[in-house]
Enzyme design. Structure first.
Site, PDB file in Angstrom:
ATOM      1  N   HIS A 158       7.001  -5.036  15.685  1.00  0.00           N
ATOM      2  CA  HIS A 158       5.887  -4.803  16.602  1.00  0.00           C
ATOM      3  C   HIS A 158       4.922  -5.991  16.629  1.00  0.00           C
ATOM      4  O   HIS A 158       5.199  -7.039  16.040  1.00  0.00           O
ATOM      5  CB  HIS A 158       5.189  -3.497  16.236  1.00  0.00           C
ATOM      6  CG  HIS A 158       6.021  -2.281  16.555  1.00  0.00           C
ATOM      7  ND1 HIS A 158       5.499  -1.140  17.114  1.00  0.00           N
ATOM      8  CD2 HIS A 158       7.344  -2.038  16.416  1.00  0.00           C
ATOM      9  CE1 HIS A 158       6.447  -0.245  17.294  1.00  0.00           C
ATOM     10  NE2 HIS A 158       7.583  -0.777  16.875  1.00  0.00           N
ATOM     11  N   HIS A 185      -2.035  14.325   0.596  1.00  0.00           N
ATOM     12  CA  HIS A 185      -1.795  15.622  -0.040  1.00  0.00           C
ATOM     13  C   HIS A 185      -2.775  16.718   0.340  1.00  0.00           C
ATOM     14  O   HIS A 185      -2.613  17.863  -0.090  1.00  0.00           O
ATOM     15  CB  HIS A 185      -1.792  15.488  -1.567  1.00  0.00           C
ATOM     16  CG  HIS A 185      -0.892  14.409  -2.082  1.00  0.00           C
ATOM     17  ND1 HIS A 185       0.480  14.523  -2.071  1.00  0.00           N
ATOM     18  CD2 HIS A 185      -1.178  13.179  -2.598  1.00  0.00           C
ATOM     19  CE1 HIS A 185       1.009  13.405  -2.581  1.00  0.00           C
ATOM     20  NE2 HIS A 185       0.043  12.584  -2.891  1.00  0.00           N
ATOM     21  N   ARG A 189     -10.400  13.672  -2.825  1.00  0.00           N
ATOM     22  CA  ARG A 189     -10.942  12.510  -3.539  1.00  0.00           C
ATOM     23  C   ARG A 189     -11.230  11.319  -2.621  1.00  0.00           C
ATOM     24  O   ARG A 189     -12.026  10.443  -2.974  1.00  0.00           O
ATOM     25  CB  ARG A 189      -9.995  12.096  -4.660  1.00  0.00           C
ATOM     26  CG  ARG A 189      -8.707  11.464  -4.195  1.00  0.00           C
ATOM     27  CD  ARG A 189      -7.921  10.848  -5.337  1.00  0.00           C
ATOM     28  NE  ARG A 189      -7.192  11.842  -6.105  1.00  0.00           N
ATOM     29  CZ  ARG A 189      -6.233  11.515  -6.985  1.00  0.00           C
ATOM     30  NH1 ARG A 189      -5.916  10.240  -7.174  1.00  0.00           N
ATOM     31  NH2 ARG A 189      -5.588  12.456  -7.644  1.00  0.00           N
ATOM     32  N   ASN A 218       1.984  13.257   2.173  1.00  0.00           N
ATOM     33  CA  ASN A 218       1.802  11.947   1.560  1.00  0.00           C
ATOM     34  C   ASN A 218       2.209  10.901   2.587  1.00  0.00           C
ATOM     35  O   ASN A 218       3.376  10.567   2.725  1.00  0.00           O
ATOM     36  CB  ASN A 218       2.625  11.792   0.287  1.00  0.00           C
ATOM     37  CG  ASN A 218       2.390  10.438  -0.366  1.00  0.00           C
ATOM     38  OD1 ASN A 218       1.546   9.662   0.075  1.00  0.00           O
ATOM     39  ND2 ASN A 218       3.128  10.142  -1.409  1.00  0.00           N
ATOM     40  N   ARG A 220       0.487   7.921   2.747  1.00  0.00           N
ATOM     41  CA  ARG A 220      -0.276   6.743   2.339  1.00  0.00           C
ATOM     42  C   ARG A 220       0.523   5.451   2.495  1.00  0.00           C
ATOM     43  O   ARG A 220       1.733   5.422   2.230  1.00  0.00           O
ATOM     44  CB  ARG A 220      -0.712   6.887   0.879  1.00  0.00           C
ATOM     45  CG  ARG A 220      -1.741   7.984   0.652  1.00  0.00           C
ATOM     46  CD  ARG A 220      -2.000   8.204  -0.815  1.00  0.00           C
ATOM     47  NE  ARG A 220      -0.799   8.686  -1.491  1.00  0.00           N
ATOM     48  CZ  ARG A 220      -0.704   8.879  -2.806  1.00  0.00           C
ATOM     49  NH1 ARG A 220      -1.735   8.602  -3.583  1.00  0.00           N
ATOM     50  NH2 ARG A 220       0.415   9.342  -3.325  1.00  0.00           N
ATOM     51  N   GLU A 299      20.494  -9.777  22.813  1.00  0.00           N
ATOM     52  CA  GLU A 299      20.356  -8.391  22.380  1.00  0.00           C
ATOM     53  C   GLU A 299      19.561  -7.592  23.411  1.00  0.00           C
ATOM     54  O   GLU A 299      18.603  -8.092  24.008  1.00  0.00           O
ATOM     55  CB  GLU A 299      19.649  -8.316  21.031  1.00  0.00           C
ATOM     56  CG  GLU A 299      20.450  -8.908  19.886  1.00  0.00           C
ATOM     57  CD  GLU A 299      19.774  -8.684  18.544  1.00  0.00           C
ATOM     58  OE1 GLU A 299      18.961  -7.744  18.429  1.00  0.00           O
ATOM     59  OE2 GLU A 299      20.056  -9.460  17.614  1.00  0.00           O
TER      60      GLU A 299
END
Length: 363
Positions: A158, A185, A189, A218, A220, A299
């Protein structure tokens, strides 16, 4: 995930003019995070069964998060020139159940957001999948920032690359806080002490480290991705400028091949790639064109995923309806392809493309 990711988020927000940025591990995850967060928003909540209007041409992870959160997809056709969602079809497709439109800025090309916002009014949420279109602008404003939230990809192919990575942006503070929570999660915190998920978080870091407010994921990113992203975002103006210069060369070249239709720019595209669609009255099949290109070492790929509504993932699993016919998406699916762009000079590559097309069409 630490200070480098946080610094990248600040720098990304400054670069595109958004109040809040949340870095994640992919553009696909950015879409998922946005849709998941809207399930918990106090004002703009998306509820199970709500209808979301989507273009028939995009990548799978525009659509999958909607299904995964119990939403109903309403597919509409694309505009044959811009390849973005057909705004006349959007206007006609809206029903009493329509809660949002997930607009996709395809191959670097922004939508006509002035007209789209007039169609949607104040009651229908605008979301943007801008994963292919970092650096595109409409009316001088960055694509991805017109809706309540927008997504970006920093995958290695990108405009900027963190190898794997993505960003979700918003000006809405509540949505931002929800996304911070869901990204890791559902714990608290990462939230500021005063926030719109928990009102306030506790002062004891031992207690707060494992307090969970929402059913999260998750998603992150790595700290390394944030560090790489900081170097990349500084280069974005140059990257977009050079991609646009290559696009001008491509458009000049394609003026010699009326057999092919190319994407028409809305605003200022950041030109992710160069589409070519064989016109309906041209007696050649796409596979023949693909074979010529591949023999020359050029391509090429289908235009994103073509008409996505034809896939088993949709027909068997997704709660969806189709408004009208999808004839432009179908034609693009059968007779369209695109070749890549880059911020490197592509004069030699474009010369080879021109020679190959001249051979294909007997010029």
């Amino acid at each position: 995930m630490g200070p480098e990711v946080a610094a990248f988020e600040r720098e990304f927000s400054r670069a595109i003019g958004s109040t809040h940025s949340v870095m994640v591990n992919s553009g696909s995850s950015a879409n998922l995070l946005i849709i998941a967060a809207l399930r918990f928003h106090s004002k703009h909540q998306l509820s199970i069964g709500d209808e979301v209007v989507v273009p028939a041409v995009s990548w799978s992870t525009t659509f999958s998060p909607l299904y995964q959160h119990g939403l109903s997809l309403r597919f509409v056709d694309v505009d044959p020139d811009t390849l973005n969602i057909d705004l006349d079809a959007v206007k006609d497709a809206i029903t009493d159940s329509t809660r949002a439109v997930f607009a996709v800025n395809l191959l670097g090309n922004p939508n006509d957001f002035d007209r789209l916002k007039l169609i949607l009014g104040k009651d229908i949420i605008l979301l943007e999948d801008n994963c292919e279109s970092l650096g595109a602008t409409f009316g001088g404003r960055q694509a991805g920032t017109f809706g309540l939230a927008g997504s970006y990809s920093t995958f290695f192919s990108h405009h900027i690359s963190t190898m794997e990575g993505g960003v979700a942006v918003t000006d809405d503070e509540e949505l931002y806080h929800i996304m911070l929570c869901l990204r890791a999660h559902g714990w608290t915190r990462d939230l500021p002490r005063k926030n719109q998920v928990m009102d306030t978080t506790g002062r004891d870091p031992f207690q707060e480290a494992f307090r969970f407010a929402l059913p999260g994921y998750n998603l992150r990113p790595l700290e390394l991705s944030g560090a790489i992203g900081r170097e990349q975002i500084a280069k974005l103006p140059m990257i977009v400028r050079e991609r646009r210069a290559n696009a001008n060369r491509f458009r000049n070249l394609m003026a010699s091949f009326p057999e092919l239709r190319i994407q028409q720019e809305t605003g200022e595209s950041s030109w992710f790639g160069f589409s070519m669609i064989i016109r309906e009255n041209v007696n050649i099949e796409r596979q023949e064109l693909v074979n010529f290109l591949q023999r020359k070492g050029i391509e090429c790929r289908p235009i994103v995923a073509g008409n996505f509504a034809k896939n088993k993932a949709v027909t068997r699993y997704l709660d969806h309806t189709i408004h009208g016919d999808l004839r432009h998406a179908d034609h693009l699916d059968r007779q369209g392809l695109f070749v890549g762009n880059h911020h490197y000079l592509l004069d030699q590559q474009l010369e080879l493309l021109g020679e190959t097309l001249a051979e294909v069409f007997g010029h």
